[in-house]
Design a protein around this motif. Structure first.
Motif, PDB file in Angstrom:
ATOM      1  N   VAL A  84      37.940  23.319  39.504  1.00 28.93           N
ATOM      2  CA  VAL A  84      37.031  24.164  40.288  1.00 28.93           C
ATOM      3  C   VAL A  84      37.460  25.622  40.177  1.00 28.93           C
ATOM      4  O   VAL A  84      36.634  26.506  39.930  1.00 28.93           O
ATOM      5  N   LEU A  85      38.745  25.873  40.323  1.00 30.78           N
ATOM      6  CA  LEU A  85      39.248  27.241  40.234  1.00 30.78           C
ATOM      7  C   LEU A  85      39.017  27.825  38.845  1.00 30.78           C
ATOM      8  O   LEU A  85      38.636  28.994  38.712  1.00 30.78           O
ATOM      9  N   GLU A  86      39.227  27.029  37.812  1.00 33.78           N
ATOM     10  CA  GLU A  86      38.985  27.491  36.441  1.00 33.78           C
ATOM     11  C   GLU A  86      37.513  27.824  36.238  1.00 33.78           C
ATOM     12  O   GLU A  86      37.172  28.841  35.619  1.00 33.78           O
ATOM     13  N   GLU A  87      36.627  26.993  36.779  1.00 35.76           N
ATOM     14  CA  GLU A  87      35.192  27.232  36.658  1.00 35.76           C
ATOM     15  C   GLU A  87      34.818  28.548  37.352  1.00 35.76           C
ATOM     16  O   GLU A  87      34.104  29.370  36.787  1.00 35.76           O
ATOM     17  N   TYR A  88      35.314  28.740  38.552  1.00 34.24           N
ATOM     18  CA  TYR A  88      35.010  29.977  39.285  1.00 34.24           C
ATOM     19  C   TYR A  88      35.615  31.198  38.599  1.00 34.24           C
ATOM     20  O   TYR A  88      35.021  32.272  38.596  1.00 34.24           O
ATOM     21  N   PHE A  89      36.772  31.035  37.988  1.00 37.70           N
ATOM     22  CA  PHE A  89      37.372  32.134  37.244  1.00 37.70           C
ATOM     23  C   PHE A  89      36.495  32.505  36.045  1.00 37.70           C
ATOM     24  O   PHE A  89      36.272  33.684  35.767  1.00 37.70           O
ATOM     25  N   GLU A  90      35.972  31.506  35.342  1.00 40.85           N
ATOM     26  CA  GLU A  90      35.075  31.759  34.213  1.00 40.85           C
ATOM     27  C   GLU A  90      33.809  32.473  34.670  1.00 40.85           C
ATOM     28  O   GLU A  90      33.307  33.367  33.987  1.00 40.85           O
ATOM     29  N   ILE A  91      33.307  32.102  35.825  1.00 35.63           N
ATOM     30  CA  ILE A  91      32.116  32.763  36.372  1.00 35.63           C
ATOM     31  C   ILE A  91      32.422  34.217  36.693  1.00 35.63           C
ATOM     32  O   ILE A  91      31.626  35.115  36.393  1.00 35.63           O
ATOM     33  N   MET A  92      33.584  34.484  37.256  1.00 34.85           N
ATOM     34  CA  MET A  92      33.972  35.865  37.566  1.00 34.85           C
ATOM     35  C   MET A  92      34.135  36.682  36.279  1.00 34.85           C
ATOM     36  O   MET A  92      33.745  37.846  36.226  1.00 34.85           O
ATOM     37  N   LYS A  93      34.693  36.075  35.237  1.00 37.01           N
ATOM     38  CA  LYS A  93      34.803  36.764  33.946  1.00 37.01           C
ATOM     39  C   LYS A  93      33.412  37.077  33.395  1.00 37.01           C
ATOM     40  O   LYS A  93      33.187  38.146  32.840  1.00 37.01           O
ATOM     41  N   PHE A  94      32.490  36.151  33.574  1.00 39.43           N
ATOM     42  CA  PHE A  94      31.114  36.380  33.139  1.00 39.43           C
ATOM     43  C   PHE A  94      30.509  37.582  33.871  1.00 39.43           C
ATOM     44  O   PHE A  94      29.873  38.431  33.257  1.00 39.43           O
ATOM     45  N   ILE A  95      30.705  37.650  35.180  1.00 40.09           N
ATOM     46  CA  ILE A  95      30.163  38.770  35.957  1.00 40.09           C
ATOM     47  C   ILE A  95      30.729  40.088  35.440  1.00 40.09           C
ATOM     48  O   ILE A  95      29.996  41.063  35.262  1.00 40.09           O
ATOM     49  N   TYR A  96      32.026  40.124  35.168  1.00 36.67           N
ATOM     50  CA  TYR A  96      32.650  41.329  34.633  1.00 36.67           C
ATOM     51  C   TYR A  96      31.995  41.736  33.309  1.00 36.67           C
ATOM     52  O   TYR A  96      31.637  42.891  33.093  1.00 36.67           O
ATOM     53  N   LYS A  97      31.806  40.751  32.420  1.00 34.67           N
ATOM     54  CA  LYS A  97      31.198  41.003  31.111  1.00 34.67           C
ATOM     55  C   LYS A  97      29.749  41.486  31.274  1.00 34.67           C
ATOM     56  O   LYS A  97      29.322  42.426  30.598  1.00 34.67           O
ATOM     57  N   LEU A  98      29.016  40.869  32.175  1.00 34.82           N
ATOM     58  CA  LEU A  98      27.626  41.246  32.426  1.00 34.82           C
ATOM     59  C   LEU A  98      27.532  42.673  32.955  1.00 34.82           C
ATOM     60  O   LEU A  98      26.743  43.478  32.466  1.00 34.82           O
ATOM     61  N   VAL A  99      28.343  42.994  33.926  1.00 37.98           N
ATOM     62  CA  VAL A  99      28.336  44.345  34.502  1.00 37.98           C
ATOM     63  C   VAL A  99      28.713  45.370  33.445  1.00 37.98           C
ATOM     64  O   VAL A  99      28.094  46.433  33.334  1.00 37.98           O
TER      65      VAL A  99
END
Length: 111
Positions: A84-99
């Protein structure tokens, strides 16, 4: 979310439009920000994690809302909370990349 003043946009990607509804006050700005590569990135995240989310750009601010369910419920029902933590970390990395992509687009097009 108050889409009364906003119109639903027709997007370049059928797959993207099938998964997401895009509403905007300013169609031109929305299309400048949601480039084909940004749409592909968003679809990739959606298809990988099957997590619903909304991206709202309003009044020069961008909001990304993820519908993850109850955090306590997720951790108690999965065998490995680290997943779960790894999944949420990947989502946060995605947000950074998107921004980062959107900010570069804004800089290069003077939106």
């Amino acid at each position: 979310y108050g889409f009364f003043d906003e119109q639903k946009l027709e997007m370049d990607s059928y797959e993207f439009e099938k998964a997401f509804s895009v509403y905007a006050e300013n169609k031109i700005t929305a299309m400048q920000l949601l480039t084909s590569d940004v749409q592909e990135d968003i679809l990739e995240l959606y298809n990988k994690y099957k997590i619903d989310f909304n991206i709202i750009i309003r009044n020069d601010k961008m909001y990304v809302l993820f519908e993850t369910g109850s955090m306590f419920e997720i951790f108690s029902t999965r065998n490995n909370p680290n997943e779960v933590l790894e999944e949420y970390f990947e989502i946060m990395k995605f947000i950074y990349k998107l921004v980062d992509k959107i900010l570069k687009t804004i800089d290069s097009t003077q939106i």
